[in-house]
Write an enzyme that holds these catalytic residues in place. Structure first.
Site, PDB file in Angstrom:
ATOM      1  N   LYS A 177       0.809  -1.231   0.000  1.00 12.91           N
ATOM      2  CA  LYS A 177       0.000   0.000   0.000  1.00 12.91           C
ATOM      3  C   LYS A 177       0.844   1.283   0.000  1.00 12.91           C
ATOM      4  O   LYS A 177       0.365   2.325  -0.435  1.00 12.91           O
ATOM      5  CB  LYS A 177      -0.965   0.004   1.189  1.00 12.91           C
ATOM      6  CG  LYS A 177      -2.116  -0.987   1.017  1.00 12.91           C
ATOM      7  CD  LYS A 177      -3.151  -0.867   2.110  1.00 12.91           C
ATOM      8  CE  LYS A 177      -4.205  -1.945   1.931  1.00 12.91           C
ATOM      9  NZ  LYS A 177      -5.356  -1.782   2.818  1.00 12.91           N
ATOM     10  N   ASN A 212      -4.930   2.175  -1.716  1.00 11.79           N
ATOM     11  CA  ASN A 212      -5.474   0.824  -1.931  1.00 11.79           C
ATOM     12  C   ASN A 212      -6.231   0.710  -3.252  1.00 11.79           C
ATOM     13  O   ASN A 212      -6.717  -0.373  -3.579  1.00 11.79           O
ATOM     14  CB  ASN A 212      -6.392   0.403  -0.776  1.00 11.79           C
ATOM     15  CG  ASN A 212      -7.758   1.012  -0.902  1.00 11.79           C
ATOM     16  OD1 ASN A 212      -7.884   2.197  -1.232  1.00 11.79           O
ATOM     17  ND2 ASN A 212      -8.787   0.220  -0.681  1.00 11.79           N
ATOM     18  N   ALA A 222      -1.803   0.038  16.125  1.00 13.29           N
ATOM     19  CA  ALA A 222      -1.080   1.064  15.363  1.00 13.29           C
ATOM     20  C   ALA A 222      -0.429   0.454  14.126  1.00 13.29           C
ATOM     21  O   ALA A 222       0.620   0.903  13.676  1.00 13.29           O
ATOM     22  CB  ALA A 222      -0.032   1.724  16.252  1.00 13.29           C
ATOM     23  N   GLY A 248      -0.892  -1.316  10.006  1.00 10.49           N
ATOM     24  CA  GLY A 248      -1.253  -0.782   8.695  1.00 10.49           C
ATOM     25  C   GLY A 248      -2.696  -0.314   8.639  1.00 10.49           C
ATOM     26  O   GLY A 248      -3.000   0.758   8.088  1.00 10.49           O
TER      27      GLY A 248
HETATM   28  P1  ATR Z   1      -2.634  -4.580  10.102  1.00  6.18           P
HETATM   29  O1  ATR Z   1      -1.988  -4.130   8.844  1.00  6.18           O
HETATM   30  O2  ATR Z   1      -3.786  -5.525   9.905  1.00  6.18           O
HETATM   31  O3  ATR Z   1      -2.978  -3.461  11.021  1.00  6.18           O
HETATM   32  P2  ATR Z   1      -0.179  -5.166  11.524  1.00  6.18           P
HETATM   33  O4  ATR Z   1       0.471  -4.030  10.830  1.00  6.18           O
HETATM   34  O5  ATR Z   1       0.566  -6.429  11.692  1.00  6.18           O
HETATM   35  O6  ATR Z   1      -1.540  -5.540  10.795  1.00  6.18           O
HETATM   36  O7  ATR Z   1      -0.708  -4.678  12.950  1.00  6.18           O
HETATM   37  C1  ATR Z   1      -1.306  -5.502  13.851  1.00  6.18           C
HETATM   38  C2  ATR Z   1      -1.726  -4.714  15.105  1.00  6.18           C
HETATM   39  O8  ATR Z   1      -2.214  -5.652  16.071  1.00  6.18           O
HETATM   40  C3  ATR Z   1      -0.587  -3.972  15.772  1.00  6.18           C
HETATM   41  O9  ATR Z   1      -1.100  -2.825  16.405  1.00  6.18           O
HETATM   42  C4  ATR Z   1      -0.104  -4.986  16.794  1.00  6.18           C
HETATM   43  O10 ATR Z   1       0.574  -4.438  17.889  1.00  6.18           O
HETATM   44  P3  ATR Z   1       2.202  -4.200  17.800  1.00  6.18           P
HETATM   45  O11 ATR Z   1       2.388  -2.939  16.995  1.00  6.18           O
HETATM   46  O12 ATR Z   1       2.608  -4.048  19.216  1.00  6.18           O
HETATM   47  O13 ATR Z   1       2.776  -5.413  17.130  1.00  6.18           O
HETATM   48  C5  ATR Z   1      -1.431  -5.542  17.260  1.00  6.18           C
HETATM   49  N1  ATR Z   1      -1.288  -6.863  17.884  1.00  6.18           N
HETATM   50  C6  ATR Z   1      -1.033  -8.031  17.257  1.00  6.18           C
HETATM   51  N2  ATR Z   1      -0.998  -9.045  18.153  1.00  6.18           N
HETATM   52  C7  ATR Z   1      -1.240  -8.481  19.379  1.00  6.18           C
HETATM   53  C8  ATR Z   1      -1.357  -8.986  20.716  1.00  6.18           C
HETATM   54  N3  ATR Z   1      -1.213 -10.292  20.976  1.00  6.18           N
HETATM   55  N4  ATR Z   1      -1.639  -8.131  21.710  1.00  6.18           N
HETATM   56  C9  ATR Z   1      -1.793  -6.816  21.468  1.00  6.18           C
HETATM   57  N5  ATR Z   1      -1.697  -6.265  20.225  1.00  6.18           N
HETATM   58  C10 ATR Z   1      -1.428  -7.082  19.203  1.00  6.18           C
END
Ligand code: ATR
Length: 290
Positions: free
Chosen positions: A71, A92, A132, A134
């Site tokens: 993206k 997108n 936080a 994507g």
């Molecule tokens: P997307 O593009 O779908 O947002 P991503 O960029 O991998 O996917 O982001 C996933 C989000 O879920 C992030 O905010 C991640 O937190 P981190 O930045 O700390 O990695 C959050 N996330 C994933 N697993 C988590 C967990 N077990 N507990 C809390 N937050 C989680």
């Protein structure tokens, strides 16, 4: 539908793409709107995004959707970019023009329409965004640019939330997006906030997982949106509803971002009854009973 010599091609570029529901949505839209268009997925390997975009243009592809992980990288291959997509720095949807593709971000339009339909106005509100990553990026921009009074990004990794908050505050020339840890859920200074859940916590098959446990957090909210749509009722949504608050999943957002892209490609407006029919078909395909 019949593929003919005149059929225009649209598609999804990303990696992976094979589980996407976008082909179902767009091909159903094309059928119902009687548009001579077919939508397919194109898996693009790492390092090939720019040659894929230029090749698609040369092949007279009408429009493209872009998904993870391209993206941001795709922007370098565009001839023009919509103002909001530029600020978000994520695209997108690519729309064919005489000089190349113009980039848009219809994810944000999808969420806006879902919120409008649910009667949730962001203006003057306190908004809490969980996550936080994507997906959170476009959503944080939407909330800050639609007049939310303050936006709290709560994330497991606070540094990532801080980088996003800094980006949004800078791009919109505001100082109202704050980065916090997930623990801050217990300390939101105002009641009646809107919560948008963008983390992957609770996604199938981990359906019982929830990003914030504390019941008070849900009691003090006014409404919640989870961008997850599988399962259709996440643990987050169940907790909201148990506290008597409305909660929505991400299925409408997914549908509306696609409708917005389809409208841009074909320069038309999809009527609500057609959108409803596609929504029904999506739920059936995904075995969702609501
Ligand atoms: P997307 O593009 O779908 O947002 P991503 O960029 O991998 O996917 O982001 C996933 C989000 O879920 C992030 O905010 C991640 O937190 P981190 O930045 O700390 O990695 C959050 N996330 C994933 N697993 C988590 C967990 N077990 N507990 C809390 N937050 C989680």
């Amino acid at each position: 539908m019949e593929i003919k010599g005149t059929t225009r091609v649209c598609g999804l570029i990303g990696n992976p793409v094979c589980h996407s529901i976008s082909p179902l949505i767009h091909n159903e839209l094309a059928k119902l709107m009687e548009i001579d268009m077919a939508y397919v997925t194109f898996k693009v390997e790492n390092g090939s995004i720019l040659s894929a975009v230029s090749g698609a243009y040369d092949l007279n592809v009408l429009g493209l959707n872009v998904t993870v992980p391209y993206k941001q990288d795709v922007i370098k291959g565009l001839c023009d970019i919509d103002e909001l997509a530029l600020k978000i720095n994520a695209v997108n949807t690519l729309v064919r023009t005489d000089s190349g593709y113009k980039g848009y971000n219809t994810d944000i339009l999808g969420l806006k329409r879902e919120l409008d339909e649910a009667g949730i106005s962001l203006s003057g509100k306190c908004v809490v965004i969980l996550g936080a990553g994507g997906a959170s990026r476009a959503i944080t921009f939407l909330c800050a640019s639609e007049g939310a009074q303050e936006v709290y990004i709560l994330n497991r990794t606070t540094d990532r939330a801080q980088a996003l908050a800094d980006d949004v505050n800078k791009a919109l020339n505001v100082q109202k997006v704050y980065a916090k840890s997930l623990d801050f859920a217990n300390d939101i200074p105002k009641k009646g906030y809107i919560v948008i859940q963008t983390t992957s916590v609770g996604l199938y098959p981990n359906c019982d997982d929830i990003p914030v446990e504390n019941m008070k957090f849900y009691e003090n909210a006014s409404a919640g949106v989870d961008i997850i749509y599988n399962p259709a009722q996440t643990a987050f949504m169940k907790r909201m509803k148990a506290c008597g608050k409305p909660a929505y999943n991400g299925l409408k957002m997914l549908l509306y971002q696609a409708v917005a892209a389809f409208e841009l490609w074909n320069d038309l407006k999809v009527p609500d009854d057609v959108t409803d029919k596609v929504y029904y078909k999506m739920k059936k395909a995904m075995k969702i009973d609501e």
